[in-house]
Design a protein around this motif. Sequence first.
Motif, PDB file in Angstrom:
ATOM      1  N   THR A   1       0.844  -1.186   0.000  1.00 39.14           N
ATOM      2  CA  THR A   1       0.000   0.000   0.000  1.00 39.14           C
ATOM      3  C   THR A   1       0.880   1.237   0.000  1.00 39.14           C
ATOM      4  O   THR A   1       1.985   1.223   0.541  1.00 39.14           O
ATOM      5  N   LYS A   2       0.370   2.280  -0.615  1.00 35.55           N
ATOM      6  CA  LYS A   2       1.122   3.538  -0.631  1.00 35.55           C
ATOM      7  C   LYS A   2       1.066   4.159   0.764  1.00 35.55           C
ATOM      8  O   LYS A   2       0.076   4.032   1.477  1.00 35.55           O
ATOM      9  N   ALA A   3       2.131   4.835   1.152  1.00 36.21           N
ATOM     10  CA  ALA A   3       2.267   5.322   2.521  1.00 36.21           C
ATOM     11  C   ALA A   3       1.235   6.393   2.872  1.00 36.21           C
ATOM     12  O   ALA A   3       0.495   6.247   3.845  1.00 36.21           O
ATOM     13  N   GLU A   4       1.174   7.451   2.112  1.00 37.53           N
ATOM     14  CA  GLU A   4       0.317   8.569   2.482  1.00 37.53           C
ATOM     15  C   GLU A   4      -1.147   8.333   2.149  1.00 37.53           C
ATOM     16  O   GLU A   4      -2.030   8.617   2.958  1.00 37.53           O
ATOM     17  N   SER A   5      -1.422   7.818   0.971  1.00 43.54           N
ATOM     18  CA  SER A   5      -2.813   7.686   0.535  1.00 43.54           C
ATOM     19  C   SER A   5      -3.455   6.358   0.931  1.00 43.54           C
ATOM     20  O   SER A   5      -4.666   6.211   0.822  1.00 43.54           O
ATOM     21  N   ASN A   6      -2.657   5.387   1.334  1.00 43.72           N
ATOM     22  CA  ASN A   6      -3.142   4.066   1.741  1.00 43.72           C
ATOM     23  C   ASN A   6      -3.879   3.357   0.600  1.00 43.72           C
ATOM     24  O   ASN A   6      -4.837   2.639   0.815  1.00 43.72           O
TER      25      ASN A   6
END
Length: 55
Positions: A29-34
């Motif tokens: 998963t992407k860190a900031e946007s989840n």
Amino acid sequence: MWKDKLKAFFTRQPVEKHDTAAWANIKETKAESNVPIPDIIDVENAKEYVEENKK
């Protein structure tokens, strides 16, 4: 009052099953946007499905 009971009687659970969705096998998963990122195999399968079902 009877309308609430009638509505509750006729409402059903959704039939959606997300086990076979492209995002079911999440690679990361992407860190900031989840946002989930699927495996490359699932991306290829989804691409093949779309290309086969074009009109």
